[in-house]
Design an enzyme around this catalytic site. Structure first.
Site, mmCIF file in Angstrom:
data_model
loop_
_atom_site.group_PDB
_atom_site.id
_atom_site.type_symbol
_atom_site.label_atom_id
_atom_site.label_comp_id
_atom_site.label_asym_id
_atom_site.label_seq_id
_atom_site.Cartn_x
_atom_site.Cartn_y
_atom_site.Cartn_z
ATOM 1 N N ASP A 141 41.858 -0.637 8.614
ATOM 2 C CA ASP A 141 43.094 -1.538 8.337
ATOM 3 C C ASP A 141 43.903 -0.780 9.062
ATOM 4 O OD1 ASP A 141 45.020 -2.887 6.914
ATOM 5 O OD2 ASP A 141 45.341 -1.311 5.467
ATOM 6 N N ASP A 158 48.249 -1.128 8.430
ATOM 7 C CA ASP A 158 49.244 -0.603 7.588
ATOM 8 C C ASP A 158 48.935 0.224 6.606
ATOM 9 O OD1 ASP A 158 51.445 -2.113 8.769
ATOM 10 O OD2 ASP A 158 50.316 -3.992 8.301
ATOM 11 N N ALA A 196 62.986 -8.204 10.899
ATOM 12 C CA ALA A 196 63.495 -7.149 10.055
ATOM 13 C C ALA A 196 62.456 -6.203 10.239
ATOM 14 C CB ALA A 196 63.629 -7.554 8.728
ATOM 15 N N ASP A 237 43.585 1.007 2.321
ATOM 16 C CA ASP A 237 44.547 1.767 1.440
ATOM 17 C C ASP A 237 44.817 0.885 0.171
ATOM 18 O OD1 ASP A 237 47.829 1.071 2.320
ATOM 19 O OD2 ASP A 237 46.183 0.225 3.251
#
Length: 223
Positions: free
Chosen positions: A11, A13, A78, A167
């Site tokens: 993964d 992130d 953002a 995670d």
């Protein structure tokens, strides 16, 4: 290296880059601006590991209206802005990747641009490119198994020969649903006490919180 596995699927992130707190902040600020007040902490609890598309669909069902057509672009803008100043690689992950001699790839809920930008900011892109897969390439994101199965197919490895590093509970759930062995990492800055227990309950075979442990765990684990 462990003969049980031919491929390690990371993964992104919270496993490669310590980005979950940043991503949650970007989501929370954008949602609040569009009339859905929510904190970064609430985003983390509700949507950790879930694709942006599926998080959006959940919120739209709750508020019974559509978010702006460019909502994902606003969140992405953002997020990328925050990445420039705040993003770091997970501690020791570069060394861990280099020490693992098995084939490696990335399977992330993020968009291709977000994944590439995050890995580049963290100095990891060249270690893992071009084998990088996004939930935008499949019909269902995590916790469905589709992304993991797609990654295995693209890498020409049977699911049973894949080891997933995740995670989040949706990620662990998706990896297990794909018939893969999953190791649960709980060393990111977003992980609260008890997170390892949640990952094990979702099906992680082993949990760990220091990337320096990963090469040794891969050597030892048996399916």
């Amino acid at each position: 290296m462990n003969p049980n596995f031919d491929l390690v699927i990371f993964d992104c992130d919270g496993v490669l880059v310590d980005s979950e707190v940043i991503s949650c902040r970007a989501h929370a600020e954008t949602l609040t601006r569009h009339g859905y007040p929510i904190t970064s902490e609430q985003v983390l609890v509700r949507f950790l590991g879930v694709s942006d598309r599926e998080a959006r669909q959940t919120i739209e069902r709750e508020i019974d209206r559509k978010l702006p057509d460019d909502f994902e672009q606003q969140v992405k803008a953002a997020t990328l802005k925050f990445y420039e100043g705040d993003l770091q690689a997970i501690a020791h992950v570069g060394e861990a990747i280099g020490a693992i001699r098995l084939t490696k790839c990335v399977a992330s809920s993020g968009t291709p641009e977000k994944i590439r930008h995050g890995l580049t900011c963290a100095g990891l892109y060249d270690q893992l490119a071009p084998h990088i897969f996004s939930a935008t390439q499949v019909s269902r994101g995590k916790p469905a198994p589709d992304l993991f199965l797609f990654a295995a197919e693209q890498m020409k490895v049977q699911p049973s020969q894949c080891l997933v590093i995740e995670d989040s509970v949706p990620g662990v759930t998706g990896g297990r649903a794909a018939g893969m062995t999953v190791l649960g990492f709980h060393g990111g800055s977003h992980c609260q006490p008890g997170h390892a227990d949640l990952l094990r309950a979702a099906g992680a075979a082993v949990t760990f919180d220091d990337m320096r442990q990963l090469p040794g765990l891969i050597e030892k684990i048996r399916v």
